[in-house]
Design an enzyme around this catalytic site. Structure first.
Site, short mmCIF file in Angstrom:
data_model
loop_
_atom_site.label_atom_id
_atom_site.label_comp_id
_atom_site.label_asym_id
_atom_site.label_seq_id
_atom_site.Cartn_x
_atom_site.Cartn_y
_atom_site.Cartn_z
N LYS A 147 -24.49 11.26 0.03
CA LYS A 147 -23.53 11.56 1.01
C LYS A 147 -22.27 10.51 0.86
O LYS A 147 -22.37 9.72 0.22
CB LYS A 147 -24.14 11.36 2.34
CG LYS A 147 -24.76 9.67 2.58
CD LYS A 147 -25.17 9.94 3.95
CE LYS A 147 -25.81 8.46 4.48
NZ LYS A 147 -24.83 7.62 4.95
N TYR B 160 4.89 -9.87 -0.60
CA TYR B 160 5.41 -9.90 0.54
C TYR B 160 5.16 -10.87 1.40
O TYR B 160 4.05 -11.72 1.26
CB TYR B 160 4.70 -8.84 1.39
CG TYR B 160 5.45 -7.27 1.04
CD1 TYR B 160 6.72 -6.98 1.33
CD2 TYR B 160 4.61 -6.30 0.45
CE1 TYR B 160 7.19 -5.73 0.88
CE2 TYR B 160 5.01 -5.30 0.11
CZ TYR B 160 6.39 -4.75 0.14
OH TYR B 160 6.98 -3.53 -0.03
#
Length: 395
Positions: free
Chosen positions: A44, A291
Site C-alpha cells: 500500500k 536561504y
C-alpha cells in the site's frame, strides 16, 4: 547514469529498487513467520514509496500469494500490472460506496467493518454474478477502522449470514503497540480479539484466516505465537501482514523482557536514492550559503550543488544546524550546508576528491539510511520512504 526516456539528458535524481533484496526480505519474513502462517506482502501507499507496480511482480515471483493495497484505484492498477487474477489483493483501507462495483470487477478482497459495507458489496456482487470474499476488521484499541465487539460486530455478522454473495473469509485487527513487548494495550487487544473470535464462531462464521501481525509483531514474536494458537483452535490459519520489513527496515523493539528480534538483522534496504552533482564551486571564509544565510563558511570550502530538495522528499529538517544531514559521495559523508531548498541542496565536498558535474551522490542507501533521515526530521522511517519522489528503476 540513467537517462530520461525520450531524450539524451541525464536524470538529476532517481530511485533504484533492488528486486533481489525485495525477494530476499520477503523470504526472510516468511521464515520468521513460520511455515504455518500465510504471508501478505503489504504494498500500500505505492509500496511505501518504492513503486507498487514495480514491487508487485517481484513479490509474486518470490512466492507471495497475497498483496495488500490502499484502495480500489491502487488495487486495480496492481491487478492490471500483474495481468492475472490468481494473486489475491486485499484492499486494506476501507471502501467508499462508489468502490463496490470496481472492487468486484477487479477481484479485490476488501476489509469491512460496517453493515453498509456488506450491503453495498452484496448488491455489486449479485449484479456481477460473482461472489466476493471479505475480511472483517475488529477495533481493539486503534479507534480507526473496525467494528467494536458486541452490537456493532453483530450487525456485520448478521448480514454476512444472510448474504448469498458476500463470504466472510477472514477476521483481523490492528495492534497499536506491536513493537512494544508485553504492552498492556496489546494484552487488552488480544482479549478483545479473542472475544470477537468467540462472537464470530457463535454467529456461524468460519473464517479461514486470522490476522493481527504486522512487521513489528513478526519481529517481536510473542503475538504471533498467540495468534497461531487462536487460529488452530478455530480451525483457521494465521496470516501475517508484513510491510516495512519487505523494504529493509524494522521499528526498534521496546518493552521489558524484549527478546532478540526475528527480522531486524536479516532484512536489507531495497531503495537507493541518488542525485547527480549539478555544479561545484569554491567559497571563501565569510561566504553565506542558502536561504536566510544560516550557514557562514569559516574557511575555504568546496561545495557541490544537487538538484534535489524538499519537493522531492529530501526533508528541510536535514539542513545544517537543524538535523545536520548528509549524503554519500564516493563512499564518504558530504554534510548538508545551509538550508535545503525546494529543488536544490548544497553539500560540503571539501575533503572528497574527484567530485565534478555528473558525480553521483547517494541521498538514501549505503551510508545513509531512512532511519538517519527520520532522526534528522524527528519522524519514522515509514514517513521518509513514503515521501521520496523520483523516477524509479528496478536493478
Amino acid at each position: 547514469m540513467p537517462k530520461r526516456s525520450g531524450d539524451n539528458g541525464a536524470v538529476k535524481s532517481w530511485i533504484e529498487i533492488s528486486a533481489a533484496r525485495l525477494t530476499q526480505n520477503f523470504r526472510a519474513t516468511c521464515v520468521a513467520a513460520g511455515p504455518d502462517a500465510e504471508p501478505l506482502a503489504v504494498i500500500k501507499a505505492d509500496a511505501y514509496g518504492h513503486g507498487a507496480t514495480l514491487c508487485a511482480p517481484a513479490l509474486v515471483s518470490a512466492g507471495a500469494r497475497w498483496l495488500g493495497v490502499t484502495d480500489v484505484e491502487e488495487g486495480a492498477l496492481v491487478r492490471q500490472t500483474l495481468g492475472e487474477i490468481t494473486t489475491r489483493i486485499m484492499m486494506m483501507c476501507g471502501m467508499e460506496p462508489a468502490d463496490a462495483d470496481a472492487l468486484v470487477e477487479h477481484g479485490l478482497t476488501p476489509v469491512v467493518w460496517t453493515a453498509e459495507h456488506i450491503h453495498l458489496l452484496d448488491g455489486a456482487a449479485q449484479a456481477a454474478g460473482q461472489r466476493v470474499a471479505v475480511h472483517v476488521e475488529v477495533d481493539t484499541g486503534m479507534a480507526r477502522q473496525g467494528a467494536a465487539v458486541g452490537a456493532p460486530l453483530d450487525a456485520v455478522l448478521k448480514l454476512l449470514a444472510t448474504s448469498q454473495w458476500v463470504v466472510g473469509e477472514g477476521l483481523m485487527t490492528h495492534l497499536c503497540c506491536a513493537e512494544v513487548a508485553g504492552a498492556q494495550t496489546t494484552a487488552e487487544a488480544k482479549q478483545q480479539f479473542g472475544e470477537a473470535i468467540s462472537q464470530v464462531a457463535s454467529a456461524g462464521m468460519r473464517p479461514r484466516l486470522l490476522h493481527v501481525a504486522n512487521t513489528s509483531a513478526v519481529d517481536e514474536g510473542s503475538t504471533l505465537a498467540w495468534l497461531r494458537q487462536q487460529a488452530a483452535d478455530l480451525g483457521a490459519r494465521a496470516m501475517v501482514r508484513t510491510g516495512l520489513a519487505l523494504y529493509g527496515y524494522c521499528l526498534p523493539l521496546e518493552g521489558d523482557g524484549v527478546g532478540a528480534p526475528h527480522l531486524q538483522s536479516v532484512v536489507e534496504p531495497v531503495m537507493t536514492w541518488k542525485a547527480s552533482v549539478l555544479d561545484v564551486r569554491e567559497v571563501q571564509a565569510g561566504a553565506t550559503v542558502g536561504y536566510g544565510a544560516t550557514f557562514v563558511a569559516d574557511h575555504t570550502m568546496r561545495l557541490a550543488l544537487l538538484q534535489v530538495g524538499y519537493a522531492d522528499g529530501f526533508r528541510r529538517e536535514a539542513s545544517s544546524g537543524v538535523g545536520s544531514g548528509w549524503v554519500m559521495v564516493h563512499g564518504k559523508r558530504a554534510a548538508v550546508v545551509g538550508r535545503v531548498s525546494m529543488n536544490l541542496t548544497v553539500v560540503d565536498v571539501s575533503d572528497i576528491e574527484n567530485v565534478a558535474v555528473g558525480t553521483e551522490a547517494v541521498l538514501l542507501g549505503e551510508g545513509v539510511s531512512a532511519e538517519d533521515h527520520a532522526q534528522w526530521a524527528g519522524t519514522i522511517a515509514y514517513e521518509i520512504l513514503c515521501g521520496v519522489r523520483g523516477r524509479r528503476i528496478v536493478t
